[in-house]
Scaffold this motif. Structure first.
Motif, mmCIF file in Angstrom:
data_model
loop_
_atom_site.group_PDB
_atom_site.id
_atom_site.type_symbol
_atom_site.label_atom_id
_atom_site.label_comp_id
_atom_site.label_asym_id
_atom_site.label_seq_id
_atom_site.Cartn_x
_atom_site.Cartn_y
_atom_site.Cartn_z
ATOM 1 N N GLU A 1 0.810 -1.217 0.000
ATOM 2 C CA GLU A 1 0.000 0.000 0.000
ATOM 3 C C GLU A 1 0.846 1.272 0.000
ATOM 4 O OE1 GLU A 1 -2.535 -0.396 3.391
ATOM 5 O OE2 GLU A 1 -3.374 -2.305 2.725
ATOM 6 N N ASN B 1 -13.103 7.331 1.345
ATOM 7 C CA ASN B 1 -11.658 7.474 1.149
ATOM 8 C C ASN B 1 -11.018 6.334 0.368
ATOM 9 O OD1 ASN B 1 -11.461 9.926 2.685
ATOM 10 N ND2 ASN B 1 -11.659 8.690 4.538
ATOM 11 N N VAL B 2 -11.457 5.091 0.596
ATOM 12 C CA VAL B 2 -10.797 3.928 -0.018
ATOM 13 C C VAL B 2 -11.809 2.914 -0.535
ATOM 14 C CG1 VAL B 2 -8.738 4.131 1.442
ATOM 15 C CG2 VAL B 2 -10.602 2.634 2.140
ATOM 16 N N THR C 1 -6.021 -2.334 -1.458
ATOM 17 C CA THR C 1 -6.651 -1.153 -0.878
ATOM 18 C C THR C 1 -6.318 0.047 -1.751
ATOM 19 O OG1 THR C 1 -6.480 -2.082 1.354
ATOM 20 C CG2 THR C 1 -6.834 0.289 1.180
ATOM 21 N N PRO D 1 -6.902 4.033 -2.668
ATOM 22 C CA PRO D 1 -7.451 5.347 -2.322
ATOM 23 C C PRO D 1 -8.391 5.824 -3.426
ATOM 24 C CG PRO D 1 -5.058 5.297 -2.051
ATOM 25 C CD PRO D 1 -5.434 4.056 -2.784
ATOM 26 N N ARG D 2 -9.459 6.482 -3.054
ATOM 27 C CA ARG D 2 -10.429 6.963 -4.037
ATOM 28 C C ARG D 2 -9.769 7.871 -5.080
ATOM 29 N NH1 ARG D 2 -15.703 4.836 -4.478
ATOM 30 N NH2 ARG D 2 -16.438 4.251 -2.404
#
Length: 312
Positions: A39, A254-255, A267, A269-270
């Motif tokens: 990540e 957010n994710v 995962t 992030p937007r």
């Protein structure tokens, strides 16, 4: 260490690399560090993760390392993975396939190795071939079509005929659950749980109506006909050039957390997502039973229709 990695602290990075290189380190800790490194994208960790992904004797660690490396846009990664690909166990190959088909550049290297005979095209699952088509690259599409032929779904009539043939084969003979379990472990357990063992990409089959042969065959032969709520696949284009497919297992403002067909989660992030769209196709590919003999199909269904776990 995890918090320090997310903040980019040199001491945390050094400790993480030490733990990853230690063959006696706690496995759960190593897996957690690999997930974090996937990540936060620390380039200094790439050699350690490549070593685990290509050389570790622990398949779970190898798969986790490859899943983490998928987030790094480094041409050397694909080259190293392709070098050892042929000697990987099936579950590790699944993680390698996800890595190699996520970007156009690595997918082109993957296809070049297949054309050269370094990688056997017959060992590449249909879902991986379909994922290559999602990249939307004309040259990749051309090579895929040349290697595997046109990728098109079977017609409704073909699917019904296949279901009828398989149903007759199962009903006209008996299967043995024990070899059926081995087939399940090889073909199905990466995505499905049965009797508490297996993956979580698809629905848990333990409480499913497994005595209903016709319904089971419909869902296996034509998995896109009826997709359960919560298991609809999505296709995500990421700003770093990756094209990912999987089931959204968690999301907020957010994710987005995407679980791929290899069972690993990404995962995202937007603000790193270009586009996100639902897919009309199930992550489960068509044709899973096509290469099985009649007896293998009977054995698989004998196990699937068992009412309790097998005792080894």
């Amino acid at each position: 260490i995890t918090l320090g990695l997310r903040r980019g602290k040199p001491q945390a990075v050094s400790e993480a690399l030490r733990v990853l290189a230690d063959p006696l380190a706690d496995r759960a800790r190593q897996l957690q560090l690999l997930q974090t490194l996937g990540e936060v994208r620390l380039l200094s960790a790439v050699p350690a993760m490549l070593k685990l992904g290509c050389e570790s004797s622990d398949n779970a660690l190898r798969s986790a390392a490859l899943a983490a490396l998928a987030g790094y846009d480094d041409p050397a990664i694909a080259s190293e993975v392709i070098t050892v690909y042929a000697n990987m166990p099936d579950d590790v190959q699944a993680a390698a396939q996800s890595l190699l088909t996520a970007r156009r550049a690595s997918a082109a290297r993957f296809l070049k190795a297949i054309e050269a005979g370094t990688i056997d095209s017959h060992g590449v699952p249909r879902e991986v071939v379909e994922k290559l088509m999602l990249l939307g690259d004309p040259l990749i599409t051309h090579v895929v079509t040349r290697l595997w032929g046109p990728i098109k779904p079977a017609t409704s009539a073909e699917l019904h005929a296949r279901i009828d043939r398989l149903a007759a084969a199962v009903r006209q003979g008996s299967g043995i659950p024990k070899p059926g379990k081995k087939i399940f472990d090889q073909q199905c357990a990466r995505c499905h749980t049965l009797f508490g063992q297996g993956g979580k990409v698809g629905p848990d089959l333990t409480t499913y109506r497994r005595d209903d042969l016709d319904s089971m065959l419909l869902n296996i032969v034509n998995p896109s006909a009826e997709i359960r709520e919560g298991y609809v696949a999505s296709v995500v284009a990421v700003t770093d050039g990756r094209i990912l497919s999987g089931v959204i297992v968690e999301q907020d403002k957010n994710v987005v957390v995407l679980r791929g067909a290899d069972g690993h989660e990404a995962t995202l992030p937007r603000d790193a997502i270009d586009t996100l769209r639902p897919s009309s196709n199930s992550l489960m590919p068509e044709g899973l039973l096509n290469e099985m003999s009649t007896q293998q199909v009977r054995d698989l269904f004998a196990y699937l229709r068992s009412t309790q776990p097998l005792i080894d």
